[in-house]
Write a protein that holds these residues in place. Structure first.
Motif, PDB file in Angstrom:
ATOM      1  N   TRP A 154     -41.623 -36.588  58.656  1.00 37.97           N
ATOM      2  CA  TRP A 154     -41.697 -37.858  59.595  1.00 37.97           C
ATOM      3  C   TRP A 154     -40.122 -38.536  59.594  1.00 37.97           C
ATOM      4  O   TRP A 154     -39.356 -38.298  58.654  1.00 37.97           O
ATOM      5  CB  TRP A 154     -42.544 -38.916  59.297  1.00 37.97           C
ATOM      6  CG  TRP A 154     -42.315 -39.609  57.629  1.00 37.97           C
ATOM      7  CD1 TRP A 154     -42.561 -38.976  56.602  1.00 37.97           C
ATOM      8  CD2 TRP A 154     -41.754 -40.885  57.474  1.00 37.97           C
ATOM      9  NE1 TRP A 154     -42.123 -40.092  55.661  1.00 37.97           N
ATOM     10  CE2 TRP A 154     -41.696 -41.128  56.024  1.00 37.97           C
ATOM     11  CE3 TRP A 154     -40.992 -42.020  58.667  1.00 37.97           C
ATOM     12  CZ2 TRP A 154     -40.905 -42.431  55.561  1.00 37.97           C
ATOM     13  CZ3 TRP A 154     -40.519 -42.968  57.832  1.00 37.97           C
ATOM     14  CH2 TRP A 154     -40.646 -43.228  56.421  1.00 37.97           C
ATOM     15  N   SER A 155     -39.877 -39.389  60.558  1.00 38.47           N
ATOM     16  CA  SER A 155     -38.604 -39.930  60.923  1.00 38.47           C
ATOM     17  C   SER A 155     -38.946 -41.322  61.167  1.00 38.47           C
ATOM     18  O   SER A 155     -39.824 -41.518  61.712  1.00 38.47           O
ATOM     19  CB  SER A 155     -37.544 -39.324  61.695  1.00 38.47           C
ATOM     20  OG  SER A 155     -38.149 -39.359  63.048  1.00 38.47           O
ATOM     21  N   GLY A 156     -38.039 -42.372  60.772  1.00 36.77           N
ATOM     22  CA  GLY A 156     -38.177 -43.861  61.271  1.00 36.77           C
ATOM     23  C   GLY A 156     -38.124 -44.641  60.126  1.00 36.77           C
ATOM     24  O   GLY A 156     -37.468 -44.537  59.028  1.00 36.77           O
ATOM     25  N   MET A 190     -36.779 -27.239  60.061  1.00 34.82           N
ATOM     26  CA  MET A 190     -37.483 -28.299  59.693  1.00 34.82           C
ATOM     27  C   MET A 190     -37.992 -29.008  61.156  1.00 34.82           C
ATOM     28  O   MET A 190     -36.747 -28.966  61.846  1.00 34.82           O
ATOM     29  CB  MET A 190     -37.278 -29.173  58.767  1.00 34.82           C
ATOM     30  CG  MET A 190     -38.259 -30.416  58.393  1.00 34.82           C
ATOM     31  SD  MET A 190     -37.571 -31.368  57.025  1.00 34.82           S
ATOM     32  CE  MET A 190     -37.605 -30.049  55.692  1.00 34.82           C
ATOM     33  N   VAL A 191     -38.907 -29.532  61.487  1.00 30.59           N
ATOM     34  CA  VAL A 191     -38.929 -30.730  62.841  1.00 30.59           C
ATOM     35  C   VAL A 191     -39.490 -31.930  62.445  1.00 30.59           C
ATOM     36  O   VAL A 191     -40.064 -32.124  61.418  1.00 30.59           O
ATOM     37  CB  VAL A 191     -39.999 -29.857  63.807  1.00 30.59           C
ATOM     38  CG1 VAL A 191     -39.136 -28.558  64.337  1.00 30.59           C
ATOM     39  CG2 VAL A 191     -41.371 -29.663  63.196  1.00 30.59           C
ATOM     40  N   TYR A 192     -38.879 -32.872  63.197  1.00 33.77           N
ATOM     41  CA  TYR A 192     -39.294 -34.215  62.600  1.00 33.77           C
ATOM     42  C   TYR A 192     -40.353 -34.782  63.914  1.00 33.77           C
ATOM     43  O   TYR A 192     -40.195 -34.600  65.022  1.00 33.77           O
ATOM     44  CB  TYR A 192     -37.919 -35.089  62.363  1.00 33.77           C
ATOM     45  CG  TYR A 192     -37.171 -34.714  61.407  1.00 33.77           C
ATOM     46  CD1 TYR A 192     -37.542 -35.245  60.102  1.00 33.77           C
ATOM     47  CD2 TYR A 192     -36.248 -33.683  61.533  1.00 33.77           C
ATOM     48  CE1 TYR A 192     -36.583 -34.844  59.244  1.00 33.77           C
ATOM     49  CE2 TYR A 192     -35.485 -33.405  60.392  1.00 33.77           C
ATOM     50  CZ  TYR A 192     -35.844 -33.866  59.058  1.00 33.77           C
ATOM     51  OH  TYR A 192     -34.863 -33.288  58.062  1.00 33.77           O
ATOM     52  N   GLN A 210     -46.215 -37.978  68.547  1.00 40.29           N
ATOM     53  CA  GLN A 210     -45.185 -36.849  68.965  1.00 40.29           C
ATOM     54  C   GLN A 210     -44.243 -36.299  68.335  1.00 40.29           C
ATOM     55  O   GLN A 210     -43.547 -37.116  67.692  1.00 40.29           O
ATOM     56  CB  GLN A 210     -44.661 -37.216  70.650  1.00 40.29           C
ATOM     57  CG  GLN A 210     -45.794 -37.429  71.618  1.00 40.29           C
ATOM     58  CD  GLN A 210     -46.400 -36.339  72.006  1.00 40.29           C
ATOM     59  OE1 GLN A 210     -46.100 -35.409  72.117  1.00 40.29           O
ATOM     60  NE2 GLN A 210     -47.937 -36.601  72.254  1.00 40.29           N
ATOM     61  N   LEU A 211     -43.772 -35.136  68.309  1.00 40.72           N
ATOM     62  CA  LEU A 211     -42.641 -34.631  67.634  1.00 40.72           C
ATOM     63  C   LEU A 211     -41.488 -34.673  68.611  1.00 40.72           C
ATOM     64  O   LEU A 211     -41.461 -34.691  69.636  1.00 40.72           O
ATOM     65  CB  LEU A 211     -43.043 -33.112  67.399  1.00 40.72           C
ATOM     66  CG  LEU A 211     -44.057 -32.747  66.508  1.00 40.72           C
ATOM     67  CD1 LEU A 211     -44.267 -31.038  66.190  1.00 40.72           C
ATOM     68  CD2 LEU A 211     -43.642 -33.244  65.125  1.00 40.72           C
ATOM     69  N   ALA A 212     -40.141 -34.982  67.831  1.00 39.97           N
ATOM     70  CA  ALA A 212     -39.146 -35.251  68.403  1.00 39.97           C
ATOM     71  C   ALA A 212     -38.868 -33.784  69.428  1.00 39.97           C
ATOM     72  O   ALA A 212     -38.548 -32.894  68.809  1.00 39.97           O
ATOM     73  CB  ALA A 212     -37.751 -35.577  67.568  1.00 39.97           C
TER      74      ALA A 212
END
Length: 327
Positions: A154-156, A190-192, A210-212
């Motif tokens: 996750w990001s944010g 990796m995906v965020y 949603q994924l970035a």
């Protein structure tokens, strides 16, 4: 008899002097409205239309790795009556572009604005003129099945209420499959997620997100569920942690007084319930003793369990004795 009375009433109402003037007024008002509308529809205007587009003829062994643009916005100039016809009729059909014609055999294809114009003009009246097209070109990426499995993170900014903290994060699924060109696959480990922004919560927070997006990369699936587990912060201490000597020469043993010490720290209530003294490592380094001889030795907190913060020893100096094993 009754019908005759009703007819005489209506005729008298409509053709009385007052109502006759009103009817004349309405007639000329409607007539002027017709002239105004006719003049207005004869003037030239510009209007934007959304037209669906698609790439067709994709080989069975090819995979589009980019989000396909599904519409283009075309601004057209013509008389109002013509634009009105475009708006309320099914004139515009989906614009189909053949994969084989517009792909470049390098994992990428594009349809230029002039290519789009040629197809749109076939659907327009001769008097219509295209002013602009957005986007100016359509790009698509593809490969022939190259894929890779990568984890998700996750990001944010996710911050619980005061006195709470995030004790764990769970992903469902915890990894996804990505399709892209080989060189791009090699660079992605990796995906965020899209940027998350949540604050002031105390219970477990579950987010469907949603994924970035990444250019030229297709993600399957393109959305996941992220669960942020929370716990209550508490300041605690654990006693009885043994002090261990490290880098001791062969035949030597380090004894400290006291032999066991206490550690203070901040953690979650659920984490604290499962902690034991053996989960911590406190050491005294023989090399420090030889470099800086003293009556007391320094001890260090070397390892702490996961979920622990602000951990510190309640004392960092202890008495010591170095014994030979022969003794």
């Amino acid at each position: 008899m009754r019908i005759g009375k009703i007819w005489r009433f209506i005729r008298g109402f409509l053709f009385s002097n007052t109502n006759r003037e009103f009817l004349v007024f309405c007639f000329f008002l409607a007539l002027s409205g017709v002239f105004w509308l006719s003049q207005t529809l004869s003037d030239t205007y510009e209007k934007e239309f959304a037209i669906p587009v698609s790439v067709i003829g994709i080989p069975k062994n090819a995979v589009l790795t980019s989000d396909e643009t599904d519409t283009v916005k075309v601004t057209i100039r013509d008389k109002g009556i013509t634009l009105l016809t475009y708006q309320y009729s099914d004139l515009f059909k989906k614009l189909n572009f053949d994969f084989k014609t517009f792909s470049h055999n390098n994992g990428k294809g594009n349809v230029t604005a002039s290519d789009i114009q040629k197809v749109v003009y076939k659907q327009l009246n001769a008097s219509s003129k295209i002013i602009s097209i957005k986007p100016e070109k359509l790009e698509f990426y593809y490969n022939y099945g190259s894929k890779k499995r990568v984890p998700v993170r996750w990001s944010g900014r996710v911050i619980p209420e005061e006195l709470y903290f995030i004790s764990g994060v769970e992903y469902s699924p915890d990894s996804i499959t990505i399709y892209a060109a080989n060189e791009k696959l090699d660079s992605i480990n990796m995906v965020y997620t899209e940027s998350l922004n949540y604050a002031n919560f105390r219970d477990t927070l579950v987010v469907n997100c949603q994924l970035a997006k990444m250019k030229g990369v297709k993600m399957v699936p393109d959305h996941i569920k992220v669960s942020f587990l929370t716990d209550v912060l508490t300041e605690e201490r654990i006693e009885g942690i043994p002090v261990k000597g490290i880098n001791m020469p062969e035949g030597k043993t380090l004894r400290t007084f006291p032999a066991k010490v206490a550690v203070s720290f901040v953690t979650g209530v659920s984490v604290y319930r499962n902690l034991r003294p053996e989960d911590f490592t406190v050491v005294a380094d023989y090399r420090d003793l030889t470099k800086h001889p003293s009556e007391k030795c320094h001890i260090y907190l070397k390892n702490v369990p996961n979920g622990i913060s602000r951990a510190h020893l309640e004392t960092t100096l202890v008495d010591y004795l170095i014994e030979s094993q022969e003794e």
